[in-house]
Design a protein around this motif. Sequence first.
Motif, PDB file in Angstrom:
ATOM      1  N   ALA A 198       0.211  -1.930  -8.927  1.00 33.91           N
ATOM      2  CA  ALA A 198       0.297  -3.291  -8.411  1.00 33.91           C
ATOM      3  C   ALA A 198      -0.029  -4.277  -9.521  1.00 33.91           C
ATOM      4  CB  ALA A 198      -0.687  -3.475  -7.259  1.00 33.91           C
ATOM      5  N   PRO A 199       0.502  -5.512  -9.437  1.00 28.84           N
ATOM      6  CA  PRO A 199       0.157  -6.512 -10.452  1.00 28.84           C
ATOM      7  C   PRO A 199      -1.342  -6.820 -10.424  1.00 28.84           C
ATOM      8  CG  PRO A 199       1.398  -7.496  -8.641  1.00 28.84           C
ATOM      9  CD  PRO A 199       1.462  -6.023  -8.460  1.00 28.84           C
ATOM     10  N   GLN A 200      -1.873  -7.133 -11.589  1.00 28.41           N
ATOM     11  CA  GLN A 200      -3.309  -7.406 -11.742  1.00 28.41           C
ATOM     12  C   GLN A 200      -3.793  -8.442 -10.734  1.00 28.41           C
ATOM     13  OE1 GLN A 200      -5.434  -5.883 -13.572  1.00 28.41           O
ATOM     14  NE2 GLN A 200      -7.184  -7.213 -13.327  1.00 28.41           N
ATOM     15  N   GLY A 201      -4.882  -8.132 -10.059  1.00 23.36           N
ATOM     16  CA  GLY A 201      -5.494  -9.097  -9.155  1.00 23.36           C
ATOM     17  C   GLY A 201      -4.777  -9.173  -7.831  1.00 23.36           C
ATOM     18  N   ASN A 202      -3.786  -8.370  -7.636  1.00 24.13           N
ATOM     19  CA  ASN A 202      -3.057  -8.468  -6.383  1.00 24.13           C
ATOM     20  C   ASN A 202      -2.966  -7.118  -5.693  1.00 24.13           C
ATOM     21  OD1 ASN A 202      -1.789  -9.940  -4.487  1.00 24.13           O
ATOM     22  ND2 ASN A 202       0.248  -9.806  -5.419  1.00 24.13           N
ATOM     23  N   GLY A 203      -3.422  -6.064  -6.379  1.00 26.24           N
ATOM     24  CA  GLY A 203      -3.241  -4.732  -5.846  1.00 26.24           C
ATOM     25  C   GLY A 203      -4.254  -4.372  -4.781  1.00 26.24           C
ATOM     26  N   THR A 204      -5.226  -5.243  -4.574  1.00 21.33           N
ATOM     27  CA  THR A 204      -6.268  -4.900  -3.621  1.00 21.33           C
ATOM     28  C   THR A 204      -6.102  -5.650  -2.313  1.00 21.33           C
ATOM     29  OG1 THR A 204      -7.596  -6.485  -4.810  1.00 21.33           O
ATOM     30  CG2 THR A 204      -7.990  -4.155  -5.273  1.00 21.33           C
ATOM     31  N   GLY A 205      -5.083  -6.489  -2.266  1.00 26.51           N
ATOM     32  CA  GLY A 205      -4.756  -7.132  -1.014  1.00 26.51           C
ATOM     33  C   GLY A 205      -5.597  -8.330  -0.629  1.00 26.51           C
ATOM     34  N   TYR A 206      -6.435  -8.821  -1.545  1.00 27.08           N
ATOM     35  CA  TYR A 206      -7.293  -9.947  -1.182  1.00 27.08           C
ATOM     36  C   TYR A 206      -6.601 -11.280  -1.374  1.00 27.08           C
ATOM     37  CZ  TYR A 206     -11.036  -6.585  -0.915  1.00 27.08           C
ATOM     38  OH  TYR A 206     -11.799  -5.525  -0.555  1.00 27.08           O
ATOM     39  N   ARG A 207      -5.507 -11.239  -2.156  1.00 27.70           N
ATOM     40  CA  ARG A 207      -4.833 -12.491  -2.477  1.00 27.70           C
ATOM     41  C   ARG A 207      -4.432 -13.241  -1.217  1.00 27.70           C
ATOM     42  NH1 ARG A 207      -1.036 -14.048  -7.349  1.00 27.70           N
ATOM     43  NH2 ARG A 207      -1.214 -16.254  -6.855  1.00 27.70           N
ATOM     44  N   ILE A 218      -5.850 -13.439   1.579  1.00 28.93           N
ATOM     45  CA  ILE A 218      -6.899 -14.045   2.400  1.00 28.93           C
ATOM     46  C   ILE A 218      -7.886 -14.855   1.556  1.00 28.93           C
ATOM     47  CG2 ILE A 218      -6.811 -12.406   4.318  1.00 28.93           C
ATOM     48  CD1 ILE A 218      -9.226 -10.997   2.919  1.00 28.93           C
ATOM     49  N   VAL A 219      -7.424 -15.313   0.375  1.00 28.63           N
ATOM     50  CA  VAL A 219      -8.298 -16.124  -0.474  1.00 28.63           C
ATOM     51  C   VAL A 219      -8.835 -17.334   0.288  1.00 28.63           C
ATOM     52  CG1 VAL A 219      -8.147 -17.798  -2.332  1.00 28.63           C
ATOM     53  CG2 VAL A 219      -7.519 -15.433  -2.756  1.00 28.63           C
ATOM     54  N   ALA A 256       0.840  -1.186   0.000  1.00 31.95           N
ATOM     55  CA  ALA A 256       0.000   0.000   0.000  1.00 31.95           C
ATOM     56  C   ALA A 256       0.877   1.237   0.000  1.00 31.95           C
ATOM     57  CB  ALA A 256      -0.905   0.014   1.224  1.00 31.95           C
ATOM     58  N   GLY A 257       0.519   2.233  -0.797  1.00 31.73           N
ATOM     59  CA  GLY A 257       1.285   3.452  -0.812  1.00 31.73           C
ATOM     60  C   GLY A 257       2.374   3.454  -1.879  1.00 31.73           C
ATOM     61  N   GLY A 258       2.669   2.280  -2.464  1.00 33.42           N
ATOM     62  CA  GLY A 258       3.666   2.226  -3.513  1.00 33.42           C
ATOM     63  C   GLY A 258       3.201   2.995  -4.748  1.00 33.42           C
TER      64      GLY A 258
END
Lengths: 267, 307, 342
Positions: free
Chosen positions: B8-17, B19-20, B2-4
């Motif tokens: 972010a790479p597709q599908g990973n920028g939202t941080g849900y990866r 906690i899948v 966050a803050g970078g």
Amino acid sequence: MKGVRHYPGFLAMAVACLVILYAPLIVVTGYSFNGSTSITTWGGFSWRWYADVFTGPDAPRFKAAAWNSITIAILAATTATAIAVAASVAMIRGGRFKGKSATFALINLPLMVPEIVTAVATLIFFSAIGLTTGYMTILIAHITFCIPFAYLPIAARLQGIEETYEQAARDLYATRAQAFRLILLPLMMPGILSGFLLAFIISLDDFIITNFVKGAGMETLPTAIFGSVKQGIKPNIMAISTMMLAVSVLFVTLSYLVNRIGQRTRS
Amino acid sequence: MAGGMTPAPQGNGTGYRAIVGPLLIPTWVMIGIFLVLPVLLMAVYSFLTKEFRGGVVWDFTLAAYDQFFLNRGLFGDEPPVIEWTYITIFWRSIWQAALATLICLIVGFPTAWFIATRPARTRAVWLFLVTVPYWVNLLIRTVSLKFLIRENGPLNESLMALGLITDPLPLVNTNLAVQLGLFYSYLPFMVLPVYAAVERYNFALSEAAADLYASRWVTLREIVLPVVKPGIIAGCILVFVPSLGAFLAPDLLGGAKTFMIGSLIDEQFRGSQGNWPFGAAAAMILMTLVLIVLTVYARAQTKGDAR
Amino acid sequence: MKKLLTTATAFALLAGAAHAEGKLSVYHWFEYIPQELVDKFTAETGIEVTIDTYDSNESMLAALKAGKLGQYDVAVPADFMVKIMADEGMLDTFTPEEMPNHGNIAPQWMDVYFDTGRKSSIPYQWGGTSFSVNRDVYQGDISSLGIIFDPPPELQGKINVLDSQNEVLILGSLYLGIPQCTTDRDQLKALNDMLLNAKQHWASFGSDTSKDVLVSGDAAAGMIYNGFSAKARAEGANVEYSYPKEGHVLWMDNMVLLKDAPNRDNAIKFMNFLLEPENAAAVTNYAAYTSGVTGVEPFLDDAIKNSPENNPPADATPGVFAQACDAETQKLYDAIWTNLKK
């Protein structure tokens, strides 16, 4: 322009389709206002069978059944929607992960397995683990088969939401939970509502599975109606049917409005 | 992360990866425990022994499948011949479901096409009208149909009043009524997916065909149908699969004499037979049939995508 | 998974515990008790009654054996089925002292073979099963079971048959003149062939529908219980109930106390309530059969008391009760029934 879209006879077929779909429903609605005790003769317009539903000899049974149906539908649809929201976020925002296609198949499994098979399997399962059939078993079964119905509209909506909104929020130091609650959830809301409504109506409609897993003295509206019509279609059944018809129309209208709002917020 | 400043790479920028797993646990648990496990258990039950007067004994046997496919005479001591009864019930169910699918397509495709070609405002009205029955309780729709086609019901009385028939048509408790019921039950399931496909159809294709002097019907067959095929196939699946295991239509419209697969299975569990292993075996065979249909569909789908 | 299961079980137990307070769970035949009587019981005792219905002795037995035992307090099997259930250990017992009205049981129904001294059951109603014919459709002679098993052209394809193994097979046996519970293979084969041949003339199988199909005209003749036929007549169908010359089936339905009844005390109260002559008469006036309780006469409707269905002609062939066959023989009859239904 109009030429290639027009096919002779298609209008007639579309009208025929509507007539076929509606004729039985309209006839039953009409006869539900029949003042006569016999279903075959017309005894003038009357509300008596509607009064009978609420105060007649079958009233306690139908009231209990309606209460069960509605509470189960609310609980099952809410739980299934919550599960489906979590699943859709994982499936669509979670990137690639091991077992993704298997999970996708699992979510859709309740749609693939014929209802009667699900009913039989669920009954055998509950009986094998010694769980007494009743309200709880119906609820568990309903949650399970409602998941894909809730999932489909939610996932479709989520797919149309770009990640940039949440990324912007994360860039501004929002936590994952804040980004979800403040950004993603409101954007998903139309899909969630559609999913909930669909799951609710599917649960309210279910007959086959409920009939297998209901316990002693437990009825939902469909099983109570089925029990009654086995001994002939009585006028009070037509009144109940008409009321359920009205509920369905209400729900279609609701989901139609939700979709319209959804389209507006998306564009 | 966050803050970078870098995207972010597709599908990973939202941080849900991260906690899948936790997000999917409820789904896995519910469907895994309350559907997959029960189906596996049902498969086991189909190999158990029926207890005399109902219930099961945990002795493994092929008796249920034997009863399904082989006839050993009334007293079970004759040389086995092929038992046609249940195969016939399955065959008749498949045939009736297929016919219902075909009729739904014949009525549903023109309807979907007609709706999709309306101007936006009237289209919404039409769409609303075909959606309503889709949401109406199937039991209520089946009961309504039964009321309509009764021997002394509104349909027969109207036809007699019009002088089209002299005696009421005996429809209830016939295969014809079951057929009608299946068609009526699942017609909306055909219209909506076909409509969705036609709506996306690019009519410029039809116009190009017309410019090349193709007739309407040639255009329909050669251009339109291949393009909207996925919608048609989806509609067919949505009609065929539930028709195959239908219970309400045969039970309410067919009387208890015209068995379909659904009523045969139901009889084993809730009727007087009390033969759970046999019912489980019949359900297994039904599920196998449906899985075959769906696999063929999935294969066709991926092949279509590859093209 | 385990935790979820435990939670689910805990919920179920909670639901079960709540169930035990002031409730009664009845497993009953369809259309066999008037709602007003149930309401009266609730008003007198505060006990809430839920009723599930079944449509044959066999399906009731199958459902109970498949896990429903322990969920219901009472059920209403016929004579032979009481015997079967007792032999299977599915019944609980009570003492006459627990039931003040026990003495109201009619003497002829007290020392019955299936429950000597009435320790698990009380008489509910008794009646007969044969068939009825719509006289608007067929005016000929209806004194033979051939109407069902070898029907005249006017009735072919318009016959409803009870979805009840024991009644169909006994009436078929009476028609052929073979004994019940026979192990003679030729006789069983003959019964099987006769039924299969007759089936082509039948329109439907149905017990709970057997009155409605006669009233609505969907069937012109049908196997039916005598009281149910009287109700069809009362609802406007021009039907005549036959006392066939080959004989007919007699039955006595009994309310039994089920093993593991969740509300045993309430069940006893309910059975005692049903032994009150006024209440027993209310059932008779509703279902149109005959009560097994003494002292009901003052409360009976004349129309029920004097109905032709309840009063066979003096020269009628007497009816027979079903016999509970031994297991090996029963399996042969089960095979015939399965063969007929498939």
